[in-house]
Design an enzyme around this catalytic site. Structure first.
Site, PDB file in Angstrom:
ATOM      1  N   HIS A  56      16.199   9.622   1.166  1.00 53.24           N
ATOM      2  CA  HIS A  56      16.586   9.977  -1.042  1.00 53.24           C
ATOM      3  C   HIS A  56      17.491  11.652  -0.405  1.00 53.24           C
ATOM      4  CE1 HIS A  56      14.356   6.728  -2.258  1.00 53.24           C
ATOM      5  NE2 HIS A  56      12.859   7.060  -2.224  1.00 53.24           N
ATOM      6  N   GLN A  59      17.107  15.069  -2.599  1.00 54.29           N
ATOM      7  CA  GLN A  59      14.727  15.279  -2.002  1.00 54.29           C
ATOM      8  C   GLN A  59      14.778  16.400  -0.959  1.00 54.29           C
ATOM      9  OE1 GLN A  59      11.590  12.266  -2.369  1.00 54.29           O
ATOM     10  NE2 GLN A  59      12.797  10.816  -4.032  1.00 54.29           N
ATOM     11  N   ARG A  80       5.734  12.651  -7.787  1.00 52.85           N
ATOM     12  CA  ARG A  80       7.023  12.635  -8.822  1.00 52.85           C
ATOM     13  C   ARG A  80       7.039  13.064 -10.519  1.00 52.85           C
ATOM     14  NH1 ARG A  80       6.668   5.958 -10.849  1.00 52.85           N
ATOM     15  NH2 ARG A  80       5.966   6.828 -12.614  1.00 52.85           N
ATOM     16  N   TYR A 119      19.434   6.652  -5.923  1.00 49.56           N
ATOM     17  CA  TYR A 119      19.407   6.058  -7.158  1.00 49.56           C
ATOM     18  C   TYR A 119      19.799   7.233  -8.475  1.00 49.56           C
ATOM     19  CZ  TYR A 119      14.898   8.556  -6.818  1.00 49.56           C
ATOM     20  OH  TYR A 119      13.445   9.064  -6.365  1.00 49.56           O
ATOM     21  N   ARG A 208       7.959  -2.065 -10.186  1.00 47.63           N
ATOM     22  CA  ARG A 208       8.438  -1.532 -10.971  1.00 47.63           C
ATOM     23  C   ARG A 208       8.200  -1.649 -11.287  1.00 47.63           C
ATOM     24  NH1 ARG A 208       5.178   2.319  -7.540  1.00 47.63           N
ATOM     25  NH2 ARG A 208       6.764   3.431  -7.578  1.00 47.63           N
ATOM     26  N   HIS A 230      10.572  -0.768  -2.466  1.00 45.85           N
ATOM     27  CA  HIS A 230       9.874   0.523  -2.355  1.00 45.85           C
ATOM     28  C   HIS A 230       8.434  -0.858  -2.694  1.00 45.85           C
ATOM     29  CE1 HIS A 230      11.579   4.200  -3.479  1.00 45.85           C
ATOM     30  NE2 HIS A 230      11.544   4.533  -2.018  1.00 45.85           N
ATOM     31  N   GLU A 233       2.900   1.194  -2.191  1.00 48.03           N
ATOM     32  CA  GLU A 233       2.655   2.659  -1.281  1.00 48.03           C
ATOM     33  C   GLU A 233       1.774   2.957  -1.888  1.00 48.03           C
ATOM     34  OE1 GLU A 233       5.698   5.068  -2.562  1.00 48.03           O
ATOM     35  OE2 GLU A 233       5.147   6.776  -0.755  1.00 48.03           O
ATOM     36  N   HIS A 267       7.499   1.573   3.140  1.00 47.44           N
ATOM     37  CA  HIS A 267       6.380   1.830   2.993  1.00 47.44           C
ATOM     38  C   HIS A 267       5.184   0.367   3.520  1.00 47.44           C
ATOM     39  CE1 HIS A 267       7.562   5.197   0.993  1.00 47.44           C
ATOM     40  NE2 HIS A 267       7.763   5.005   0.543  1.00 47.44           N
ATOM     41  N   ASP A 318      12.344   9.473   4.520  1.00 42.95           N
ATOM     42  CA  ASP A 318      12.424   9.406   2.445  1.00 42.95           C
ATOM     43  C   ASP A 318      12.790  10.451   1.648  1.00 42.95           C
ATOM     44  OD1 ASP A 318      10.827   8.930   0.072  1.00 42.95           O
ATOM     45  OD2 ASP A 318       9.805   8.442   0.959  1.00 42.95           O
TER      46      ASP A 318
HETATM   47  C1  NGQ Z   1      10.900   7.520  -5.031  1.00 42.74           C
HETATM   48  N1  NGQ Z   1       9.295   8.626  -3.064  1.00 42.74           N
HETATM   49  O1  NGQ Z   1      12.336   6.494  -5.304  1.00 42.74           O
HETATM   50  O2  NGQ Z   1      11.967   8.714  -4.901  1.00 42.74           O
HETATM   51  C2  NGQ Z   1       9.445   7.934  -4.273  1.00 42.74           C
HETATM   52  C3  NGQ Z   1       9.129   7.901  -5.843  1.00 42.74           C
HETATM   53  C4  NGQ Z   1       8.659   5.485  -7.315  1.00 42.74           C
HETATM   54  C5  NGQ Z   1       8.219   7.411  -2.333  1.00 42.74           C
HETATM   55  N2  NGQ Z   1       8.103   6.451  -3.261  1.00 42.74           N
HETATM   56  C6  NGQ Z   1       9.889   6.962  -7.322  1.00 42.74           C
HETATM   57  N3  NGQ Z   1       7.926   8.264  -1.450  1.00 42.74           N
HETATM   58  O3  NGQ Z   1       8.256   5.751  -6.406  1.00 42.74           O
HETATM   59  O4  NGQ Z   1       8.496   5.714  -8.244  1.00 42.74           O
HETATM   60 ZN    ZN Z   2      11.875   6.148  -0.703  1.00 40.38          ZN
END
Ligand code: NGQ
Ligand code: ZN
Length: 447
Positions: A56, A59, A80, A119, A208, A230, A233, A267, A318
């Site tokens: 990402h 980040q 998050r 995203y 989700r 994802h 995780e 993950h 990531d």
């Molecule tokens: C993300 N990152 O999309 O950047 C996710 C966090 C989520 C990681 N999972 C957001 N490491 O999973 O809802």
């Molecule tokens: Zn990620």
């Protein structure tokens, strides 16, 4: 172009004194046990480029900024929340500046291709930009300017929680329904069209954010790229999935979707033995992000069982908290040692741990990004030269062990599709890109 190297890691193993000739971005020939020819660029060690399967980019701008304990309990979910707030600040120029700097760092580390799990699509108020793929254009521009290979994974994100619950206000920049997403996907394909050997895949963000019904609809959108998601995780995600469906996340996705070897599960941390074996048998690549998983306190991937059932692994950076090929592979092995109270947990086939990690992550990563690497005729000319820190004559797998575990090797040159983008450890455009990054960071931090 022709290169002579004393040691070259080929699909058949280490070759000595080999000449590699490239033509139009591809390896035309590899000939071992020869003398260097006049005009050959000479190196000590050449290994294939590594795939970074999960990034990402934005980040990278918050790396090192979330290590201060908050008032409540600090965990993945509180991180998050901080990340969501940070994501709201970016404008397209800043995104491009941060992504460009990140891709320079990846190249200098020896990653020759990135899977950008992208995203952050929309404007700050959640409305689409005049070009719906504005941010994809910026990611493509960063890849083009730095020369890294790009597998762009536009992310479908529609909900905040299992059961198709409405998204939260702070998720507004990520959100699409299937109709808007299919327009975005089309525009994202256009955005990468002029890049050399770019690919576009698709990424339902998580169970989700996307329902099983939506995942089925995404599969019907016309495309032939990889599919990343994802999954599993965090323990809370497993509990929420069970509460919603009676099944665990990996179990649920394998049951409800015709998952095959085009899929990469990012993950896949919390799995039962049965899930681990089923995932391996379905040919799904495990997209492991060892440094981020450690940083976020995710848990431990069941590596031995997965590998013993023929599972393919790959690595990604990531959250981009730190960028390193050796660092990711080392952390993957080190995540296993305290867990199993053993050493050399990942080593297989009588090879060293470093060699096993490197070979498996390069092969699995190539598959996950649909761009294989390997120093052999016909392959894309994506490779890395390593310079030993001390001239002590390490040979064969010890080279990789020394690089990964002891930082005894430095990345010297990096070639992508036959173009040398890093020389003597420095990206050809490092200074200009770093200056632009610093400016963008100052503005982001002041926001
Ligand atoms: C993300 N990152 O999309 O950047 C996710 C966090 C989520 C990681 N999972 C957001 N490491 O999973 O809802
Ligand atoms: Zn990620």
């Amino acid at each position: 172009m022709s290169i002579f190297a004393e040691q070259v890691l080929t699909p058949e193993g280490w070759a000595a004194n080999a000449r590699i000739v490239t033509e139009a971005g591809k390896i035309a020939s590899v000939t071992a046990d020869v003398e260097p020819a006049a005009g050959d660029e000479r190196h000590a060690i050449l290994v294939p480029g590594m795939a970074n399967i999960h990034s990402h980019a934005f980040q990278r701008a918050m790396a090192g900024l979330t290590e201060m304990p908050g008032p409540g309990s600090d965990n993945f979910w509180s991180w998050r929340d901080l990340m969501y707030r940070f994501a709201l600040n970016f404008d397209p120029d800043q995104l491009e500046a941060v992504a460009s700097q990140l891709y320079v760092e990846m190249l200098e580390a020896g990653f020759t291709r990135v899977g950008e799990f992208h995203y952050l699509h929309h404007d700050k108020d959640g409305r689409e930009y005049a070009d719906i793929a504005e941010h994809s254009v910026r990611i493509a521009a960063a890849a083009g300017a730095t020369g890294i290979g790009l597998t762009l994974l536009p992310v479908f994100y529609a909900h905040s929680q299992f059961g198709g619950l409405p998204p939260g206000e702070t998720q507004r920049r990520f959100i699409n329904d299937i109709g808007r997403f299919s327009r975005l996907l089309e525009a994202a394909r256009d955005a990468v069209r002029t890049l050399n050997q770019a690919r576009v895949g698709i990424a339902p963000h998580s169970l989700r954010a996307a329902t099983a019904g939506e995942i089925a609809e995404l599969r019907r959108l016309d495309f032939d790229g990889p599919i990343h998601i994802h999954i599993a995780e965090q323990v809370k995600e497993v509990e929420d999935c069970i509460a919603f469906s009676g099944r665990r996340p990996v179990e649920y996705l394998l049951d409800t979707t015709d998952v095959d070897d085009r899929w990469c599960f990012i993950h896949a941390t919390h799995m039962t033995d049965a899930e681990t074996i089923a995932m391996a048998r379905r040919g799904v690549v495990a997209g492991l992000c060892p440094l981020t998983e450690a940083n976020l306190g995710d848990g431990f991937f069941p590596a031995p069982l997965f590998l013993d059932h023929g599972g393919a692994i790959s690595v990604g950076s990531d959250s981009n908290v730190q960028i390193g090929v050796g660092a990711e592979l080392r952390q993957l092995e080190y995540s296993q040692r305290p867990l199993h109270r053993a050493r050399n947990v990942i080593a297989r086939d009588g090879r060293s741990t470093g060699r096993t990690l490197f070979d498996r992550a390069a092969a699995g990563g190539g598959r996950a990004l649909m761009h294989e690497t390997g120093i052999a005729a016909g392959m894309s000319a994506d490779f890395v030269s390593l310079r030993p820190v001390f001239d002590v004559g390490y040979r064969g797998d010890t080279v990789l062990d020394s690089w990964i575990f002891a930082e005894g090797m430095k990345v010297d040159g990096v070639w992508v599709h036959g173009t040398k983008v890093v020389s003597e450890g420095r990206h050809r455009d490092r200074d200009r890109i770093a200056a632009r990054f610093s400016g963008a960071m100052r503005a982001l931090l002041a926001a």
